[in-house]
Design a protein around this motif. Structure first.
Motif, PDB file in Angstrom:
ATOM      1  N   ILE A 283       0.840  -1.202   0.000  1.00  0.00           N
ATOM      2  CA  ILE A 283       0.000   0.000   0.000  1.00  0.00           C
ATOM      3  C   ILE A 283       0.875   1.252   0.000  1.00  0.00           C
ATOM      4  N   LEU A 284       1.964   1.249   0.767  1.00  0.00           N
ATOM      5  CA  LEU A 284       2.877   2.390   0.772  1.00  0.00           C
ATOM      6  C   LEU A 284       3.417   2.655  -0.635  1.00  0.00           C
ATOM      7  N   LYS A 285       3.846   1.603  -1.327  1.00  0.00           N
ATOM      8  CA  LYS A 285       4.370   1.770  -2.690  1.00  0.00           C
ATOM      9  C   LYS A 285       3.301   2.356  -3.608  1.00  0.00           C
ATOM     10  N   SER A 286       2.070   1.869  -3.474  1.00  0.00           N
ATOM     11  CA  SER A 286       0.972   2.407  -4.290  1.00  0.00           C
ATOM     12  C   SER A 286       0.734   3.879  -3.960  1.00  0.00           C
ATOM     13  N   ALA A 287       0.803   4.210  -2.663  1.00  0.00           N
ATOM     14  CA  ALA A 287       0.586   5.592  -2.242  1.00  0.00           C
ATOM     15  C   ALA A 287       1.691   6.498  -2.777  1.00  0.00           C
ATOM     16  N   GLN A 288       2.928   6.026  -2.746  1.00  0.00           N
ATOM     17  CA  GLN A 288       4.035   6.825  -3.266  1.00  0.00           C
ATOM     18  C   GLN A 288       3.897   7.023  -4.776  1.00  0.00           C
ATOM     19  N   TRP A 289       3.469   5.984  -5.476  1.00  0.00           N
ATOM     20  CA  TRP A 289       3.229   6.124  -6.912  1.00  0.00           C
ATOM     21  C   TRP A 289       2.121   7.143  -7.166  1.00  0.00           C
ATOM     22  N   TYR A 290       1.053   7.071  -6.393  1.00  0.00           N
ATOM     23  CA  TYR A 290      -0.068   7.996  -6.578  1.00  0.00           C
ATOM     24  C   TYR A 290       0.361   9.435  -6.300  1.00  0.00           C
ATOM     25  N   SER A 291       1.193   9.634  -5.271  1.00  0.00           N
ATOM     26  CA  SER A 291       1.707  10.966  -4.979  1.00  0.00           C
ATOM     27  C   SER A 291       2.543  11.500  -6.138  1.00  0.00           C
ATOM     28  N   ASP A 292       3.383  10.649  -6.705  1.00  0.00           N
ATOM     29  CA  ASP A 292       4.175  11.050  -7.876  1.00  0.00           C
ATOM     30  C   ASP A 292       3.266  11.453  -9.033  1.00  0.00           C
ATOM     31  N   TYR A 293       2.181  10.706  -9.190  1.00  0.00           N
ATOM     32  CA  TYR A 293       1.267  10.936 -10.317  1.00  0.00           C
ATOM     33  C   TYR A 293       0.494  12.240 -10.171  1.00  0.00           C
ATOM     34  N   VAL A 294      -0.038  12.489  -8.960  1.00  0.00           N
ATOM     35  CA  VAL A 294      -0.943  13.649  -8.809  1.00  0.00           C
ATOM     36  C   VAL A 294      -0.217  14.947  -8.486  1.00  0.00           C
ATOM     37  N   CYS A 295       0.986  14.868  -7.895  1.00  0.00           N
ATOM     38  CA  CYS A 295       1.645  16.119  -7.487  1.00  0.00           C
ATOM     39  C   CYS A 295       3.151  16.087  -7.670  1.00  0.00           C
ATOM     40  N   GLY A 296       3.647  15.133  -8.447  1.00  0.00           N
ATOM     41  CA  GLY A 296       5.083  15.058  -8.658  1.00  0.00           C
ATOM     42  C   GLY A 296       5.868  14.730  -7.412  1.00  0.00           C
ATOM     43  N   GLY A 297       5.231  14.027  -6.471  1.00  0.00           N
ATOM     44  CA  GLY A 297       5.924  13.627  -5.253  1.00  0.00           C
ATOM     45  C   GLY A 297       6.110  14.735  -4.239  1.00  0.00           C
ATOM     46  N   LYS A 298       5.383  15.842  -4.392  1.00  0.00           N
ATOM     47  CA  LYS A 298       5.508  16.936  -3.426  1.00  0.00           C
ATOM     48  C   LYS A 298       5.026  16.520  -2.038  1.00  0.00           C
ATOM     49  N   VAL A 299       4.066  15.604  -2.003  1.00  0.00           N
ATOM     50  CA  VAL A 299       3.663  14.999  -0.729  1.00  0.00           C
ATOM     51  C   VAL A 299       4.512  13.746  -0.523  1.00  0.00           C
ATOM     52  N   ILE A 300       5.326  13.751   0.514  1.00  0.00           N
ATOM     53  CA  ILE A 300       6.195  12.607   0.812  1.00  0.00           C
ATOM     54  C   ILE A 300       5.429  11.671   1.732  1.00  0.00           C
ATOM     55  N   VAL A 301       5.222  10.426   1.281  1.00  0.00           N
ATOM     56  CA  VAL A 301       4.370   9.484   2.002  1.00  0.00           C
ATOM     57  C   VAL A 301       5.229   8.511   2.798  1.00  0.00           C
ATOM     58  N   HIS A 302       4.861   8.324   4.067  1.00  0.00           N
ATOM     59  CA  HIS A 302       5.558   7.417   4.978  1.00  0.00           C
ATOM     60  C   HIS A 302       4.547   6.453   5.599  1.00  0.00           C
ATOM     61  N   LEU A 303       5.069   5.408   6.219  1.00  0.00           N
ATOM     62  CA  LEU A 303       4.242   4.515   7.023  1.00  0.00           C
ATOM     63  C   LEU A 303       4.443   4.823   8.496  1.00  0.00           C
ATOM     64  N   ALA A 304       3.362   4.926   9.233  1.00  0.00           N
ATOM     65  CA  ALA A 304       3.449   4.933  10.684  1.00  0.00           C
ATOM     66  C   ALA A 304       3.804   3.520  11.134  1.00  0.00           C
ATOM     67  N   MET A 305       4.905   3.388  11.881  1.00  0.00           N
ATOM     68  CA  MET A 305       5.384   2.097  12.374  1.00  0.00           C
ATOM     69  C   MET A 305       5.781   2.247  13.833  1.00  0.00           C
ATOM     70  N   GLU A 306       5.513   1.225  14.626  1.00  0.00           N
ATOM     71  CA  GLU A 306       5.915   1.266  16.029  1.00  0.00           C
ATOM     72  C   GLU A 306       7.425   1.505  16.140  1.00  0.00           C
ATOM     73  N   GLY A 307       7.781   2.457  16.986  1.00  0.00           N
ATOM     74  CA  GLY A 307       9.194   2.786  17.205  1.00  0.00           C
ATOM     75  C   GLY A 307       9.715   3.874  16.289  1.00  0.00           C
ATOM     76  N   ARG A 308       8.991   4.187  15.216  1.00  0.00           N
ATOM     77  CA  ARG A 308       9.443   5.235  14.297  1.00  0.00           C
ATOM     78  C   ARG A 308       9.331   6.600  14.971  1.00  0.00           C
ATOM     79  N   GLU A 309      10.308   7.458  14.745  1.00  0.00           N
ATOM     80  CA  GLU A 309      10.347   8.775  15.360  1.00  0.00           C
ATOM     81  C   GLU A 309      10.398   9.875  14.302  1.00  0.00           C
ATOM     82  N   ILE A 310       9.823  11.002  14.624  1.00  0.00           N
ATOM     83  CA  ILE A 310       9.844  12.187  13.774  1.00  0.00           C
ATOM     84  C   ILE A 310      10.438  13.325  14.596  1.00  0.00           C
ATOM     85  N   ASP A 311      11.439  13.979  14.059  1.00  0.00           N
ATOM     86  CA  ASP A 311      12.050  15.130  14.712  1.00  0.00           C
ATOM     87  C   ASP A 311      11.612  16.367  13.945  1.00  0.00           C
ATOM     88  N   LEU A 312      10.754  17.165  14.551  1.00  0.00           N
ATOM     89  CA  LEU A 312      10.136  18.296  13.845  1.00  0.00           C
ATOM     90  C   LEU A 312      10.548  19.610  14.496  1.00  0.00           C
TER      91      LEU A 312
END
Length: 312
Positions: A283-312
């Motif tokens: 599903i992530l791969k499909s979502a990344q392909w769809y993002s490339d198609y509709v906006c040239g990948g301007k939306v960067i798609v990730h998976l929420a996974m246990e233990g994953r961290e975001i530094d904002l």
């Protein structure tokens, strides 16, 4: 803000099964060659280059995120089963303060609270926030016989209840917070966190509606130009057609939403419990392909996974 995922599954906790582990082992055996085991470096390189769905796991706990802001506050979003592991890191701390924010009170978002060890420490202060006026009753009722052997009265006496309102900002230390009602059976609330010019939105259990794409002043103030969005993306497009009104979104609608509101990073969240790691990564791969198609990948798609961290 530092954001960590402790639980990412939707609806019900989903432990990895023996069959799923065996399928990962079979995939590794099928991929390995003699060159991959001839030295320690070769073995490490082989492991490092395995597909992520084989080498790791999405995780099986229900919704729980943790935010640590600049002022050192600990903000916990929902109390799904993931909050148990979150609490284990603080078992030796005394007189700690936590801020627990609820999106809504369906069971998969509250059932971990009785297993949050710090809540039983007398010196702990637990701030609980919700737009639901009955939040006190909802949480107490799940800790009553015959549902649970320990009553809520066993928790710290330092519980502070915060009745918050839609689109009315409030502060937790250095972070400004707002909540907004979204469509879900029984209701659900998204949260916006703002600190040092950065914007983070947590929006679980959301079935996106046409009104969410309307450029109203209220919508724009909440959604537009957000840096990171964690959004319910439980279904494929086929499933949304079959489950209209169930209160969850498809990954392609989530990307359309992120494109519309100029959101840079999208984390697919609240994963379908019937899906294994391989399916979710597909599903992530499909979502990344769809993002490339509709906006040239301007939306960067990730998976929420246990233990994953975001530094904002």
């Amino acid at each position: 803000m530092k954001i960590r995922f402790w639980g990412v599954r939707g609806s019900i906790a989903t432990p990895i099964s023996a069959a799923q582990i065996q399928s990962k082992i079979v995939a590794v055996v099928a991929a390995i060659s003699a060159r991959d085991i001839e030295s320690e470096n070769a073995r490490q390189s082989f492991i490092a280059n395995l597909p992520e769905y084989i080498y790791g796991t999405i995780g099986g706990n229900t919704a729980c995120l943790e935010i640590k802001n600049e002022s050192g506050d600990r903000i916990i979003l929902d109390a799904g089963t993931g909050i148990r592991a979150c609490g284990k890191q603080y078992v030796h701390e005394k007189n700690a303060v936590y801020h627990l924010l609820f999106s809504h009170f369906h069971w998969d978002h509250i059932q971990g609270l009785p297993f949050f060890d710090p809540a039983y420490k007398p010196g702990t202060t637990l701030n609980i926030y919700s737009d639901y006026p009955n939040m006190r009753r909802f949480l107490r009722e799940q800790m009553q016989p015959p549902y649970f052997p320990v009553k809520m009265e066993a928790l710290t006496k330092n519980i502070v209840w915060h009745d918050i309102k839609d689109n009315v900002p409030f502060k937790i230390g250095s972070t400004e917070v707002m909540t907004k009602s979204m469509f879900h059976p029984g209701g659900s609330h998204a949260y916006l966190f703002m600190e040092n010019g950065k914007r983070f939105i947590y929006a679980t259990d959301v079935e996106l509606q046409q009104r969410d794409f309307q450029r109203t002043e209220e919508n724009a103030a909440f959604f537009e130009n957000t840096d990171v969005l964690v959004l319910d993306s439980q279904y494929t497009i086929e499933e949304t057609a079959q489950k209209e009104g169930w209160g969850h979104s498809a990954f392609c609608y989530a990307i359309d939403f992120a494109v519309f509101w100029n959101i840079r990073h999208l984390y697919l969240f609240h994963h379908e419990p019937m899906y294994d790691d391989k399916k979710i990564h597909t599903i992530l791969k499909s979502a990344q392909w769809y993002s490339d198609y509709v906006c040239g990948g301007k939306v960067i798609v990730h998976l929420a996974m246990e233990g994953r961290e975001i530094d904002l």
